[in-house]
Write a protein that holds these residues in place. Structure first.
Motif, short mmCIF file in Angstrom:
data_model
loop_
_atom_site.label_atom_id
_atom_site.label_comp_id
_atom_site.label_asym_id
_atom_site.label_seq_id
_atom_site.Cartn_x
_atom_site.Cartn_y
_atom_site.Cartn_z
N LYS A 30 0.84 -1.21 0.00
CA LYS A 30 0.00 0.00 0.00
C LYS A 30 0.87 1.25 0.00
CE LYS A 30 -4.06 -1.98 2.23
NZ LYS A 30 -4.90 -1.99 3.44
N ALA A 31 1.95 1.22 0.75
CA ALA A 31 2.87 2.37 0.80
C ALA A 31 3.51 2.59 -0.56
CB ALA A 31 3.95 2.15 1.86
N LEU A 32 3.86 1.52 -1.25
CA LEU A 32 4.50 1.63 -2.55
C LEU A 32 3.55 2.16 -3.63
CD1 LEU A 32 6.68 -1.59 -2.45
CD2 LEU A 32 7.53 0.78 -2.60
N GLN A 33 2.26 2.20 -3.32
CA GLN A 33 1.28 2.77 -4.24
C GLN A 33 1.20 4.29 -4.12
OE1 GLN A 33 -2.56 0.81 -3.91
NE2 GLN A 33 -1.55 -1.15 -3.58
N GLN A 34 1.87 4.87 -3.15
CA GLN A 34 1.80 6.31 -2.91
C GLN A 34 2.60 7.11 -3.93
OE1 GLN A 34 -0.43 7.39 -0.55
NE2 GLN A 34 -0.78 5.19 -0.62
N SER A 35 3.64 6.54 -4.46
CA SER A 35 4.50 7.20 -5.44
C SER A 35 4.93 6.16 -6.46
CB SER A 35 5.74 7.79 -4.75
OG SER A 35 5.37 8.77 -3.82
N ARG A 36 5.60 6.62 -7.49
CA ARG A 36 6.04 5.71 -8.55
C ARG A 36 7.46 5.24 -8.24
NH1 ARG A 36 8.50 5.91 -13.48
NH2 ARG A 36 7.61 4.50 -15.01
N PHE A 37 7.64 3.93 -7.99
CA PHE A 37 8.94 3.34 -7.66
C PHE A 37 9.29 2.28 -8.70
CE2 PHE A 37 6.99 4.50 -3.53
CZ PHE A 37 7.94 5.41 -3.09
N PRO A 38 9.86 2.67 -9.85
CA PRO A 38 10.16 1.71 -10.92
C PRO A 38 11.06 0.56 -10.49
CG PRO A 38 10.37 3.95 -11.73
CD PRO A 38 10.18 4.04 -10.25
N PRO B 258 10.04 -7.29 -8.65
CA PRO B 258 9.49 -8.07 -7.54
C PRO B 258 7.97 -7.98 -7.43
CG PRO B 258 10.92 -6.30 -6.71
CD PRO B 258 11.00 -6.30 -8.20
N ALA B 259 7.41 -6.83 -7.82
CA ALA B 259 5.95 -6.69 -7.76
C ALA B 259 5.29 -7.64 -8.77
CB ALA B 259 5.55 -5.24 -8.02
N LEU B 260 5.82 -7.69 -9.97
CA LEU B 260 5.25 -8.61 -10.97
C LEU B 260 5.42 -10.07 -10.54
CD1 LEU B 260 6.32 -6.87 -14.29
CD2 LEU B 260 3.97 -7.26 -13.49
N LYS B 261 6.55 -10.38 -9.93
CA LYS B 261 6.78 -11.74 -9.45
C LYS B 261 5.73 -12.12 -8.39
CE LYS B 261 10.27 -14.76 -7.46
NZ LYS B 261 11.60 -14.85 -6.88
N LEU B 262 5.48 -11.21 -7.45
CA LEU B 262 4.46 -11.47 -6.41
C LEU B 262 3.06 -11.54 -7.01
CD1 LEU B 262 5.51 -9.32 -3.33
CD2 LEU B 262 5.01 -11.76 -3.34
N ALA B 263 2.76 -10.65 -7.95
CA ALA B 263 1.44 -10.64 -8.57
C ALA B 263 1.17 -11.96 -9.30
CB ALA B 263 1.31 -9.47 -9.53
N GLY B 264 2.20 -12.56 -9.85
CA GLY B 264 2.05 -13.81 -10.57
C GLY B 264 2.25 -15.06 -9.73
N GLY C 127 -1.88 -3.06 -7.61
CA GLY C 127 -1.93 -1.60 -7.49
C GLY C 127 -0.55 -0.97 -7.63
N VAL C 128 0.48 -1.63 -7.10
CA VAL C 128 1.85 -1.14 -7.24
C VAL C 128 2.25 -1.16 -8.72
CG1 VAL C 128 4.28 -1.60 -6.69
CG2 VAL C 128 2.52 -1.91 -4.93
N VAL C 129 1.94 -2.25 -9.40
CA VAL C 129 2.29 -2.37 -10.83
C VAL C 129 1.56 -1.29 -11.63
CG1 VAL C 129 2.16 -3.87 -12.87
CG2 VAL C 129 2.80 -4.83 -10.64
N GLU C 130 0.29 -1.04 -11.31
CA GLU C 130 -0.46 0.01 -12.00
C GLU C 130 0.19 1.37 -11.79
OE1 GLU C 130 -4.98 -1.87 -11.78
OE2 GLU C 130 -4.36 -0.37 -10.32
N LYS C 131 0.62 1.65 -10.57
CA LYS C 131 1.23 2.94 -10.26
C LYS C 131 2.53 3.13 -11.06
CE LYS C 131 1.43 6.77 -7.89
NZ LYS C 131 0.38 7.75 -7.85
N ILE C 132 3.31 2.06 -11.18
CA ILE C 132 4.58 2.15 -11.91
C ILE C 132 4.31 2.31 -13.40
CG2 ILE C 132 6.70 0.92 -12.52
CD1 ILE C 132 6.46 -0.42 -9.70
N GLY C 133 3.43 1.48 -13.93
CA GLY C 133 3.05 1.58 -15.33
C GLY C 133 4.19 1.31 -16.30
N GLY C 134 3.96 1.63 -17.56
CA GLY C 134 4.96 1.47 -18.60
C GLY C 134 4.86 0.16 -19.35
N PRO C 135 5.62 0.06 -20.42
CA PRO C 135 5.58 -1.15 -21.27
C PRO C 135 5.99 -2.43 -20.54
CG PRO C 135 6.76 0.63 -22.39
CD PRO C 135 6.48 1.09 -21.00
N GLU C 136 7.00 -2.36 -19.66
CA GLU C 136 7.42 -3.56 -18.93
C GLU C 136 6.30 -4.05 -18.00
OE1 GLU C 136 11.37 -3.60 -17.13
OE2 GLU C 136 11.80 -1.82 -18.34
#
Length: 186
Positions: free
Chosen positions: A107-115, A120-126, A140-149
């Motif tokens: 939740k904290a990592l959703q407060q700002s964009r931390f590329p 690790p976020a994608l690994k946990l999401a999967g 939510g963290v992945v959404e906040k970071i965004g981008g093609p990757e």
């Protein structure tokens, strides 16, 4: 002492008017265990540059005591401030903390964009074995970071995960990340 009357609008507006020169004082106060941190963190983000915010995040990290729970507002203040030390701390807690710590860190990592936490976020999401609530927050963290990757990682989850709800959530996140460009691939 500003922190005694931190709830007053006068104090906050005074420091806003001072602007960036208020940064060192705010950083010092963030390190004071008796000073409230939420308003100071918000103000530091509002008026100071990135290096000063990084120092503020480090000062706030210094207030965390081993073995004591971290208050919810402190997690969010850390997420607002960011910085390399804070990002490393939050990423480690998200990956290896107790379930409560991991969820709070996400939740904290959703407060700002931390590329730097995208992999690790994608690994946990999967990860089908990960805590369900944590997985939801990590999307939510992945959404906040965004981008093609982020979009590519979400598309992999859609293609590979066996859980319909997880695939749906990954689809939702892919559309959030890629907007109209993600409709066909997702």
């Amino acid at each position: 002492r500003y922190w005694r009357d931190w709830s007053s609008d006068v104090c906050s507006s005074d420091l806003s008017a001072i602007g960036p020169p208020a940064g060192p004082m705010l950083v010092r106060l963030l390190g004071d265990p008796k000073a409230p941190y939420k308003g100071m963190a918000e103000l530091l983000v509002k008026v100071c540059d990135e290096p000063t915010r990084d120092k503020g995040g480090g000062a706030l990290l210094g207030r965390i005591s081993a073995g004591k729970p971290i208050p919810p507002d402190m997690w969010l203040a850390l997420g607002m401030l960011g910085g390399p030390a804070v990002t490393d701390f939050l990423s480690a807690k998200m990956q290896k903390g107790t379930p409560e710590e991991a969820i709070a860190a996400a939740k904290a990592l959703q407060q700002s964009r931390f590329p730097s936490v995208l992999a690790p976020a994608l690994k946990l999401a999967g990860d089908a074995k990960a805590n369900k609530e944590l997985r939801g927050e990590v999307f939510g963290v992945v959404e906040k970071i965004g981008g093609p990757e982020a979009q590519q990682g979400l598309l992999r989850i859609i293609a590979e995960d066996k859980n319909d709800i997880v695939r749906y959530r990954a689809h939702e996140a892919a559309l959030e990340v890629g907007k109209s460009d993600a409709i066909v691939p997702a």
